[in-house]
Design a protein around this motif. Sequence first.
Motif, short mmCIF file in Angstrom:
data_model
loop_
_atom_site.label_atom_id
_atom_site.label_comp_id
_atom_site.label_asym_id
_atom_site.label_seq_id
_atom_site.Cartn_x
_atom_site.Cartn_y
_atom_site.Cartn_z
N PHE A 1 -8.70 -0.55 -0.13
CA PHE A 1 -9.74 0.11 -0.92
C PHE A 1 -10.04 1.49 -0.37
O PHE A 1 -10.21 1.68 0.85
N LEU B 1 -3.04 3.66 -6.01
CA LEU B 1 -3.30 2.81 -7.17
C LEU B 1 -4.69 3.05 -7.71
O LEU B 1 -5.64 3.24 -6.95
N PRO C 1 0.02 1.66 -12.85
CA PRO C 1 1.33 1.52 -12.18
C PRO C 1 1.42 2.24 -10.85
O PRO C 1 2.34 2.01 -10.08
N TYR D 1 -7.13 2.81 -4.68
CA TYR D 1 -6.59 2.09 -3.54
C TYR D 1 -5.36 2.84 -3.04
O TYR D 1 -4.71 3.57 -3.77
N GLY E 1 4.95 -2.74 2.55
CA GLY E 1 4.75 -4.00 3.26
C GLY E 1 3.31 -4.42 3.44
O GLY E 1 3.02 -5.37 4.16
N GLN E 2 2.41 -3.70 2.80
CA GLN E 2 0.99 -4.01 2.91
C GLN E 2 0.37 -4.19 1.54
O GLN E 2 0.90 -3.74 0.53
N GLY E 3 -0.78 -4.85 1.53
CA GLY E 3 -1.54 -4.95 0.30
C GLY E 3 -2.36 -3.69 0.08
O GLY E 3 -2.49 -2.85 0.99
N PRO E 4 -2.89 -3.53 -1.10
CA PRO E 4 -3.73 -2.35 -1.37
C PRO E 4 -4.95 -2.29 -0.46
O PRO E 4 -5.55 -3.32 -0.15
N GLN F 1 -1.67 1.92 -1.04
CA GLN F 1 -0.80 0.82 -0.63
C GLN F 1 0.42 1.39 0.08
O GLN F 1 1.17 2.19 -0.48
N PHE G 1 -5.07 -2.86 -13.02
CA PHE G 1 -4.43 -1.83 -12.22
C PHE G 1 -3.44 -0.99 -13.03
O PHE G 1 -2.76 -1.50 -13.93
#
Lengths: 114, 112
Positions: free
Chosen positions: A45, A91, A107, A35, A40-43, A37, A105
């Motif tokens: 895909f 990630l 780090p 992923y 300010g955003q989510g992961p 990231q 996940f």
Amino acid sequence: DTGVSQDPRHKITKRGQNVTFRCDPISEHNRLYWYRQTLGQGPEFLTYFQNEAQLEKSRLLSDRFSAERPKGSFSTLEIQRTEQGDSAMYLCASSWTGPEDEQFFGPGTRLTVL
Amino acid sequence: AQSVTQPDIHITVSEGASLELRCNYSYGATPYLFWYVQSPGQGLQLLLKYFSGDTLVQGIKGFEAEFKRSQSSFNLRKPSVHWSDAAEYFCAVGALSSDMRFGAGTRLTVKP
């Protein structure tokens, strides 16, 4: 600790250089995911493997990105000719096979492209 | 297309107060729903997940979430927040693992 590990944790590179990240999943997991990231955003895909087979790639993944999982264990994500827009946290996650199986996940590797 | 909306970018609550983080989703089929927590320098950790059955799901660290199909929501709750709960919380939706979509996250600050 037998969790997901990623190396390096931080990478600073100059625009145009190639970088490679490594992910070591939990040993008994056969699925591995990448992923991206941004702040300010989510992961988001990028791609995933079941054993050594890369089963799906996101349309977000340009031709400059390539991922491998040669023996169905660790995986590498390479970015060629890096651009400033590639700066993000990358990630890795691993899981068993089913969609209901929890993704564990790592780090992350923080990439900064100057 | 599937999507996840977390309307609250940042929430501040006092320690000991109750918490509700909102999540709305859009998905064409019956979704799998997840809540993850991310602390600084740490990987994402699964708090809870919903696939089917009881719409009230219990998770780790005292969290729970309720799936409401009619509202396309999967809100996360905790009756009494602890200072250690300060983190970023992500809602995610998917039917296949490769399809998982995350919301933009809600940052939780806990006041002493």
